[in-house]
Design a protein around this motif. Sequence first.
Motif, PDB file in Angstrom:
ATOM      1  N   UNK A  24       0.817  -1.213   0.000  1.00 28.32           N
ATOM      2  CA  UNK A  24       0.000   0.000   0.000  1.00 28.32           C
ATOM      3  C   UNK A  24       0.850   1.261   0.000  1.00 28.32           C
ATOM      4  N   UNK A  25       1.900   1.287   0.824  1.00 28.34           N
ATOM      5  CA  UNK A  25       2.778   2.463   0.873  1.00 28.34           C
ATOM      6  C   UNK A  25       3.481   2.658  -0.462  1.00 28.34           C
ATOM      7  N   UNK A  26       3.993   1.572  -1.033  1.00 30.58           N
ATOM      8  CA  UNK A  26       4.691   1.646  -2.321  1.00 30.58           C
ATOM      9  C   UNK A  26       3.770   2.170  -3.421  1.00 30.58           C
ATOM     10  N   UNK A  27       2.501   1.830  -3.336  1.00 35.99           N
ATOM     11  CA  UNK A  27       1.528   2.286  -4.335  1.00 35.99           C
ATOM     12  C   UNK A  27       1.068   3.720  -4.067  1.00 35.99           C
ATOM     13  N   UNK A  28       1.627   4.359  -3.042  1.00 36.39           N
ATOM     14  CA  UNK A  28       1.250   5.725  -2.721  1.00 36.39           C
ATOM     15  C   UNK A  28      -0.054   5.833  -1.948  1.00 36.39           C
ATOM     16  N   UNK A  32      -4.515   4.455   3.152  1.00 32.81           N
ATOM     17  CA  UNK A  32      -5.043   3.089   3.164  1.00 32.81           C
ATOM     18  C   UNK A  32      -4.149   2.169   3.995  1.00 32.81           C
ATOM     19  N   UNK A  33      -2.848   2.431   3.972  1.00 33.87           N
ATOM     20  CA  UNK A  33      -1.915   1.621   4.766  1.00 33.87           C
ATOM     21  C   UNK A  33      -2.190   1.805   6.258  1.00 33.87           C
ATOM     22  N   UNK A  34      -2.363   3.044   6.672  1.00 32.51           N
ATOM     23  CA  UNK A  34      -2.658   3.320   8.082  1.00 32.51           C
ATOM     24  C   UNK A  34      -4.000   2.703   8.461  1.00 32.51           C
ATOM     25  N   UNK A  35      -4.978   2.881   7.608  1.00 36.14           N
ATOM     26  CA  UNK A  35      -6.306   2.319   7.848  1.00 36.14           C
ATOM     27  C   UNK A  35      -6.247   0.793   7.960  1.00 36.14           C
ATOM     28  N   UNK A  36      -5.527   0.152   7.040  1.00 30.61           N
ATOM     29  CA  UNK A  36      -5.426  -1.309   7.047  1.00 30.61           C
ATOM     30  C   UNK A  36      -4.780  -1.812   8.339  1.00 30.61           C
ATOM     31  N   UNK A  37      -3.727  -1.147   8.774  1.00 30.27           N
ATOM     32  CA  UNK A  37      -3.088  -1.564  10.023  1.00 30.27           C
ATOM     33  C   UNK A  37      -4.052  -1.408  11.182  1.00 30.27           C
ATOM     34  N   UNK A  38      -4.704  -0.262  11.270  1.00 29.39           N
ATOM     35  CA  UNK A  38      -5.624  -0.017  12.382  1.00 29.39           C
ATOM     36  C   UNK A  38      -6.724  -1.078  12.432  1.00 29.39           C
ATOM     37  N   UNK A  39      -7.281  -1.397  11.274  1.00 30.07           N
ATOM     38  CA  UNK A  39      -8.326  -2.421  11.230  1.00 30.07           C
ATOM     39  C   UNK A  39      -7.761  -3.791  11.587  1.00 30.07           C
ATOM     40  N   UNK A  46     -15.266   3.125  15.457  1.00 30.08           N
ATOM     41  CA  UNK A  46     -15.555   4.505  15.847  1.00 30.08           C
ATOM     42  C   UNK A  46     -14.280   5.293  16.146  1.00 30.08           C
ATOM     43  N   UNK A  47     -13.246   4.633  16.663  1.00 35.10           N
ATOM     44  CA  UNK A  47     -11.974   5.309  16.894  1.00 35.10           C
ATOM     45  C   UNK A  47     -11.258   5.586  15.576  1.00 35.10           C
ATOM     46  N   UNK A  48     -11.331   4.644  14.664  1.00 36.57           N
ATOM     47  CA  UNK A  48     -10.714   4.865  13.345  1.00 36.57           C
ATOM     48  C   UNK A  48     -11.385   6.046  12.657  1.00 36.57           C
ATOM     49  N   UNK A  49     -12.704   6.099  12.703  1.00 35.80           N
ATOM     50  CA  UNK A  49     -13.421   7.216  12.084  1.00 35.80           C
ATOM     51  C   UNK A  49     -13.009   8.542  12.710  1.00 35.80           C
ATOM     52  N   UNK A  50     -12.893   8.560  14.025  1.00 40.81           N
ATOM     53  CA  UNK A  50     -12.479   9.793  14.709  1.00 40.81           C
ATOM     54  C   UNK A  50     -11.066  10.195  14.297  1.00 40.81           C
ATOM     55  N   UNK A  55      -7.475  16.101  13.156  1.00 38.83           N
ATOM     56  CA  UNK A  55      -6.344  16.861  12.620  1.00 38.83           C
ATOM     57  C   UNK A  55      -5.040  16.060  12.534  1.00 38.83           C
ATOM     58  N   UNK A  56      -4.944  14.941  13.237  1.00 40.12           N
ATOM     59  CA  UNK A  56      -3.703  14.165  13.244  1.00 40.12           C
ATOM     60  C   UNK A  56      -3.557  13.174  12.101  1.00 40.12           C
ATOM     61  N   UNK A  57      -4.611  12.968  11.305  1.00 35.33           N
ATOM     62  CA  UNK A  57      -4.558  11.965  10.249  1.00 35.33           C
ATOM     63  C   UNK A  57      -3.445  12.218   9.230  1.00 35.33           C
ATOM     64  N   UNK A  58      -3.244  13.451   8.760  1.00 31.73           N
ATOM     65  CA  UNK A  58      -2.139  13.674   7.809  1.00 31.73           C
ATOM     66  C   UNK A  58      -0.769  13.267   8.379  1.00 31.73           C
ATOM     67  N   UNK A  59      -0.574  13.467   9.663  1.00 29.67           N
ATOM     68  CA  UNK A  59       0.698  13.058  10.284  1.00 29.67           C
ATOM     69  C   UNK A  59       0.826  11.537  10.289  1.00 29.67           C
ATOM     70  N   UNK A  60      -0.269  10.832  10.539  1.00 28.30           N
ATOM     71  CA  UNK A  60      -0.228   9.368  10.495  1.00 28.30           C
ATOM     72  C   UNK A  60       0.089   8.885   9.082  1.00 28.30           C
ATOM     73  N   UNK A  61      -0.510   9.521   8.090  1.00 21.15           N
ATOM     74  CA  UNK A  61      -0.209   9.157   6.699  1.00 21.15           C
ATOM     75  C   UNK A  61       1.254   9.414   6.374  1.00 21.15           C
ATOM     76  N   UNK A  62       1.793  10.513   6.856  1.00 22.61           N
ATOM     77  CA  UNK A  62       3.202  10.839   6.585  1.00 22.61           C
ATOM     78  C   UNK A  62       4.146   9.806   7.184  1.00 22.61           C
ATOM     79  N   UNK A  63       3.725   9.158   8.260  1.00 27.34           N
ATOM     80  CA  UNK A  63       4.557   8.151   8.935  1.00 27.34           C
ATOM     81  C   UNK A  63       4.218   6.724   8.521  1.00 27.34           C
ATOM     82  N   UNK A  64       3.368   6.552   7.529  1.00 27.55           N
ATOM     83  CA  UNK A  64       2.891   5.213   7.142  1.00 27.55           C
ATOM     84  C   UNK A  64       4.038   4.251   6.841  1.00 27.55           C
TER      85      UNK A  64
END
Length: 145
Positions: A24-28, A32-39, A46-50, A55-64
Amino acid sequence: MEPPFEQNEQSADEPDLAAEITELVTAGRRGDAVLHLQQSIGVPAELIDAMRNGPGWPALEALAHTLVYDLTLLKALPVEALATLGTPTLVLDSEQSDSRLRGWAQGVAEALPAGRHRTLPGEWHGISDEVLAPVLADHFAGRPD
Protein backbone atom coordinates in the motif's frame (compact mmCIF):
# COMPACT_ATOMS: atom_id res chain seq x y z
CA MET A 1 1.65 0.58 26.55
CA GLU A 2 0.07 -2.63 25.31
CA PRO A 3 3.07 -3.83 23.31
CA PRO A 4 2.01 -5.98 20.33
CA PHE A 5 3.87 -9.17 21.16
CA GLU A 6 2.04 -12.38 20.39
CA GLN A 7 2.95 -15.40 22.47
CA ASN A 8 2.63 -17.73 19.50
CA GLU A 9 3.95 -17.84 15.97
CA GLN A 10 2.04 -16.52 12.98
CA SER A 11 0.29 -19.36 11.23
CA ALA A 12 0.94 -20.05 7.55
CA ASP A 13 -2.60 -19.06 6.58
CA GLU A 14 -2.39 -15.61 8.21
CA PRO A 15 -1.69 -12.73 5.84
CA ASP A 16 1.69 -11.04 6.02
CA LEU A 17 0.64 -7.67 7.38
CA ALA A 18 4.06 -6.10 6.79
CA ALA A 19 3.93 -7.11 3.12
CA GLU A 20 0.40 -5.75 2.76
CA ILE A 21 1.37 -2.42 4.35
CA THR A 22 4.50 -2.25 2.16
CA GLU A 23 2.40 -2.78 -0.95
CA LEU A 24 0.00 0.00 0.00
CA VAL A 25 2.78 2.46 0.87
CA THR A 26 4.69 1.65 -2.32
CA ALA A 27 1.53 2.29 -4.33
CA GLY A 28 1.25 5.72 -2.72
CA ARG A 29 -1.80 4.69 -0.71
CA ARG A 30 -0.46 5.86 2.64
CA GLY A 31 -3.87 6.54 4.18
CA ASP A 32 -5.04 3.09 3.16
CA ALA A 33 -1.91 1.62 4.77
CA VAL A 34 -2.66 3.32 8.08
CA LEU A 35 -6.31 2.32 7.85
CA HIS A 36 -5.43 -1.31 7.05
CA LEU A 37 -3.09 -1.56 10.02
CA GLN A 38 -5.62 -0.02 12.38
CA GLN A 39 -8.33 -2.42 11.23
CA SER A 40 -5.95 -5.41 11.35
CA ILE A 41 -4.94 -4.80 14.96
CA GLY A 42 -8.54 -4.39 16.09
CA VAL A 43 -8.95 -0.66 16.56
CA PRO A 44 -12.68 -0.08 16.99
CA ALA A 45 -14.37 1.45 13.93
CA GLU A 46 -15.55 4.51 15.85
CA LEU A 47 -11.97 5.31 16.89
CA ILE A 48 -10.71 4.86 13.34
CA ASP A 49 -13.42 7.22 12.08
CA ALA A 50 -12.48 9.79 14.71
CA MET A 51 -8.79 9.53 13.75
CA ARG A 52 -9.51 9.82 10.02
CA ASN A 53 -11.61 12.92 10.60
CA GLY A 54 -9.22 14.46 13.12
CA PRO A 55 -6.34 16.86 12.62
CA GLY A 56 -3.70 14.16 13.24
CA TRP A 57 -4.56 11.97 10.25
CA PRO A 58 -2.14 13.67 7.81
CA ALA A 59 0.70 13.06 10.28
CA LEU A 60 -0.23 9.37 10.49
CA GLU A 61 -0.21 9.16 6.70
CA ALA A 62 3.20 10.84 6.58
CA LEU A 63 4.56 8.15 8.94
CA ALA A 64 2.89 5.21 7.14
CA HIS A 65 6.22 3.84 5.87
CA THR A 66 7.42 3.40 9.47
CA LEU A 67 4.63 0.91 10.15
CA VAL A 68 6.58 -1.59 8.08
CA TYR A 69 9.62 -1.07 10.31
CA ASP A 70 7.55 -1.75 13.43
CA LEU A 71 6.01 -4.90 11.98
CA THR A 72 9.38 -6.17 10.74
CA LEU A 73 11.00 -5.66 14.14
CA LEU A 74 8.17 -7.46 15.89
CA LYS A 75 8.67 -10.47 13.65
CA ALA A 76 12.45 -10.42 14.11
CA LEU A 77 12.42 -10.26 17.91
CA PRO A 78 10.98 -13.40 19.47
CA VAL A 79 9.18 -12.89 22.75
CA GLU A 80 11.75 -15.23 24.35
CA ALA A 81 14.40 -12.54 23.80
CA LEU A 82 12.66 -10.42 26.40
CA ALA A 83 14.06 -12.76 29.06
CA THR A 84 17.50 -11.26 28.41
CA LEU A 85 16.43 -7.71 29.30
CA GLY A 86 17.07 -6.93 32.95
CA THR A 87 15.96 -3.30 32.99
CA PRO A 88 13.06 -2.66 35.36
CA THR A 89 10.12 -2.23 33.03
CA LEU A 90 6.57 -1.14 33.69
CA VAL A 91 4.13 -2.54 31.14
CA LEU A 92 0.77 -0.81 31.08
CA ASP A 93 -2.64 -1.44 29.64
CA SER A 94 -5.98 0.29 29.82
CA GLU A 95 -8.97 -1.29 31.49
CA GLN A 96 -11.09 -0.47 28.42
CA SER A 97 -8.76 -2.17 25.91
CA ASP A 98 -9.78 -5.50 24.49
CA SER A 99 -8.54 -8.76 25.98
CA ARG A 100 -5.98 -9.26 23.20
CA LEU A 101 -4.16 -6.00 23.94
CA ARG A 102 -4.33 -6.59 27.67
CA GLY A 103 -3.02 -10.12 27.17
CA TRP A 104 -0.06 -8.78 25.19
CA ALA A 105 0.81 -6.44 28.04
CA GLN A 106 0.54 -9.19 30.64
CA GLY A 107 2.63 -11.56 28.52
CA VAL A 108 5.41 -9.05 28.00
CA ALA A 109 5.55 -8.20 31.69
CA GLU A 110 5.77 -11.89 32.55
CA ALA A 111 8.54 -12.47 29.99
CA LEU A 112 10.70 -9.65 31.37
CA PRO A 113 12.81 -10.62 34.40
CA ALA A 114 12.19 -7.21 35.98
CA GLY A 115 8.80 -6.58 34.41
CA ARG A 116 5.75 -5.28 36.21
CA HIS A 117 2.25 -5.08 34.79
CA ARG A 118 -0.45 -2.58 35.69
CA THR A 119 -3.90 -1.95 34.34
CA LEU A 120 -4.97 1.68 34.55
CA PRO A 121 -8.31 3.40 34.06
CA GLY A 122 -8.67 4.64 30.51
CA GLU A 123 -10.14 4.28 27.06
CA TRP A 124 -9.34 1.65 24.41
CA HIS A 125 -5.51 1.75 24.08
CA GLY A 126 -5.40 5.08 25.82
CA ILE A 127 -4.76 6.46 29.28
CA SER A 128 -5.15 10.14 30.14
CA ASP A 129 -2.08 12.15 31.05
CA GLU A 130 -3.57 12.83 34.49
CA VAL A 131 -3.71 9.10 35.27
CA LEU A 132 -0.49 8.14 33.49
CA ALA A 133 1.91 10.83 34.75
CA PRO A 134 1.92 9.93 38.46
CA VAL A 135 2.27 6.22 37.68
CA LEU A 136 5.29 6.90 35.47
CA ALA A 137 6.77 9.30 38.02
CA ASP A 138 6.51 6.63 40.72
CA HIS A 139 8.05 3.99 38.45
CA PHE A 140 11.03 6.11 37.42
CA ALA A 141 11.58 7.25 41.01
CA GLY A 142 11.68 3.61 42.10
CA ARG A 143 8.60 3.91 44.30
CA PRO A 144 6.30 0.88 44.60
CA ASP A 145 2.74 0.94 43.28
